[in-house]
Design a protein around this motif. Structure first.
Motif, PDB file in Angstrom:
ATOM      1  N   PHE A 125     -18.085  -5.013  36.507  1.00  0.00           N
ATOM      2  CA  PHE A 125     -18.375  -6.432  36.565  1.00  0.00           C
ATOM      3  C   PHE A 125     -18.947  -6.612  34.856  1.00  0.00           C
ATOM      4  CE2 PHE A 125     -22.375  -3.588  36.419  1.00  0.00           C
ATOM      5  CZ  PHE A 125     -23.215  -4.484  35.985  1.00  0.00           C
TER       6      PHE A 125
ATOM      7  N   ALA B 242     -27.041 -14.080  43.047  1.00  0.00           N
ATOM      8  CA  ALA B 242     -26.010 -14.178  43.906  1.00  0.00           C
ATOM      9  C   ALA B 242     -25.665 -15.741  43.763  1.00  0.00           C
ATOM     10  CB  ALA B 242     -26.462 -14.111  45.476  1.00  0.00           C
TER      11      ALA B 242
ATOM     12  N   LEU C 200     -27.342  -6.811  46.216  1.00  0.00           N
ATOM     13  CA  LEU C 200     -26.381  -6.666  45.059  1.00  0.00           C
ATOM     14  C   LEU C 200     -26.565  -5.495  44.130  1.00  0.00           C
ATOM     15  CD1 LEU C 200     -26.066 -10.492  44.200  1.00  0.00           C
ATOM     16  CD2 LEU C 200     -24.045  -9.149  44.957  1.00  0.00           C
TER      17      LEU C 200
ATOM     18  N   LEU D 275     -21.549 -13.308  33.861  1.00  0.00           N
ATOM     19  CA  LEU D 275     -21.074 -14.545  34.229  1.00  0.00           C
ATOM     20  C   LEU D 275     -21.458 -15.538  32.843  1.00  0.00           C
ATOM     21  CD1 LEU D 275     -19.483 -16.183  36.440  1.00  0.00           C
ATOM     22  CD2 LEU D 275     -21.681 -16.867  37.387  1.00  0.00           C
TER      23      LEU D 275
ATOM     24  N   VAL E 251     -23.288  -3.864  43.044  1.00  0.00           N
ATOM     25  CA  VAL E 251     -22.408  -4.267  42.021  1.00  0.00           C
ATOM     26  C   VAL E 251     -22.165  -3.148  41.038  1.00  0.00           C
ATOM     27  CG1 VAL E 251     -22.783  -5.660  39.849  1.00  0.00           C
ATOM     28  CG2 VAL E 251     -23.199  -6.625  42.316  1.00  0.00           C
TER      29      VAL E 251
ATOM     30  N   PHE F 214     -14.942  -8.704  38.744  1.00  0.00           N
ATOM     31  CA  PHE F 214     -15.940 -10.011  39.100  1.00  0.00           C
ATOM     32  C   PHE F 214     -17.004 -10.019  37.800  1.00  0.00           C
ATOM     33  CE2 PHE F 214     -17.837  -6.840  41.590  1.00  0.00           C
ATOM     34  CZ  PHE F 214     -19.110  -6.687  41.122  1.00  0.00           C
ATOM     35  N   TYR F 215     -17.549 -11.426  37.894  1.00  0.00           N
ATOM     36  CA  TYR F 215     -18.531 -11.842  36.832  1.00  0.00           C
ATOM     37  C   TYR F 215     -19.586 -12.255  37.696  1.00  0.00           C
ATOM     38  CZ  TYR F 215     -15.073 -11.732  33.195  1.00  0.00           C
ATOM     39  OH  TYR F 215     -14.066 -11.419  32.405  1.00  0.00           O
ATOM     40  N   ILE F 216     -20.856 -11.902  37.171  1.00  0.00           N
ATOM     41  CA  ILE F 216     -22.167 -12.267  38.174  1.00  0.00           C
ATOM     42  C   ILE F 216     -23.233 -12.256  37.014  1.00  0.00           C
ATOM     43  CG2 ILE F 216     -22.489  -9.690  38.326  1.00  0.00           C
ATOM     44  CD1 ILE F 216     -23.823 -10.683  41.205  1.00  0.00           C
TER      45      ILE F 216
ATOM     46  N   CYS G 101     -14.941 -14.271  41.291  1.00  0.00           N
ATOM     47  CA  CYS G 101     -14.079 -13.198  41.685  1.00  0.00           C
ATOM     48  C   CYS G 101     -12.758 -13.224  41.169  1.00  0.00           C
ATOM     49  CB  CYS G 101     -14.135 -13.057  43.421  1.00  0.00           C
ATOM     50  SG  CYS G 101     -15.655 -13.335  44.277  1.00  0.00           S
TER      51      CYS G 101
ATOM     52  N   ILE H 252     -20.852 -16.056  41.531  1.00  0.00           N
ATOM     53  CA  ILE H 252     -20.036 -14.887  41.300  1.00  0.00           C
ATOM     54  C   ILE H 252     -18.544 -15.398  41.345  1.00  0.00           C
ATOM     55  CG2 ILE H 252     -19.111 -12.664  42.373  1.00  0.00           C
ATOM     56  CD1 ILE H 252     -21.838 -12.504  44.041  1.00  0.00           C
TER      57      ILE H 252
END
Length: 167
Positions: free
Chosen positions: A147, A100, A138, A150, A142, A86-88, A105, A103
């Motif tokens: 990851f 948050a 998170l 984002l 995470v 995922f990217y965050i 996914c 995100i």
């Protein structure tokens, strides 16, 4: 002797005292114009519950972008490469943390979502809600996964016109 912050951190896995959560909730109330603590706690509950529901309803192997309810989508959203689970958005520096608000996914993010949702459920079931809980939880989860950052075009809170073109 162990002070309350050390005890709280050991018991809950989050590096803050119970009063920090209250201060953060009160600060968010002031900024958000909430009429009561109940108003802010309802917003807090839904900020957390969205990820619990996402873990329950997202079919295994699907890609999705989970964003804040007040986010404005200004262009087509294209899936990001599946190089990461995922990217965050991660803020670095003195107040480093994960946010948050967005995100992305990828198909293999299901385990992360389930673990994150389980943590959120645990805190809600213990009636411990405060503004920012969804982000604080998170931090321990995470780093257990692959990851990526984002891209800014997905988290442009300043509405920079030039960012609506980049990916």
């Amino acid at each position: 002797t162990v002070d309350s912050t050390q005890f709280y951190t050991a018991a809950n896995g989050i590096n803050q005292s119970p009063n920090d959560g209250l201060r953060r909730t009160q600060s968010a109330m002031d900024k958000g114009g909430d009429q009561s603590v109940l108003d802010r706690l309802i917003k807090t509950y839904y900020a957390c519950a969205r990820f619990i529901r996402l873990a329950e309803i997202l079919p295994q192997g699907q890609t999705c972008l989970a964003i804040d309810i007040d986010a404005i989508v200004r262009k087509s959203i294209t899936p990001l490469p599946d190089k990461y689970d995922f990217y965050i958005h991660r803020i670095t520096g003195r107040k480093a943390r994960f946010l948050a608000g967005g995100i992305h996914c990828n198909p293999n993010a299901g385990t992360f979502l389930k673990q994150y949702a389980d943590q959120l459920k645990s805190w809600i079931e213990r009636d411990y809600l405060y503004w920012g809980l969804d982000q604080d939880l998170l931090d321990p989860v995470v780093p257990l996964y692959r990851f990526g950052q984002l891209p800014m075009s997905y988290i442009d809170w300043n509405m920079d016109p030039s960012r609506s073109e980049e990916h």
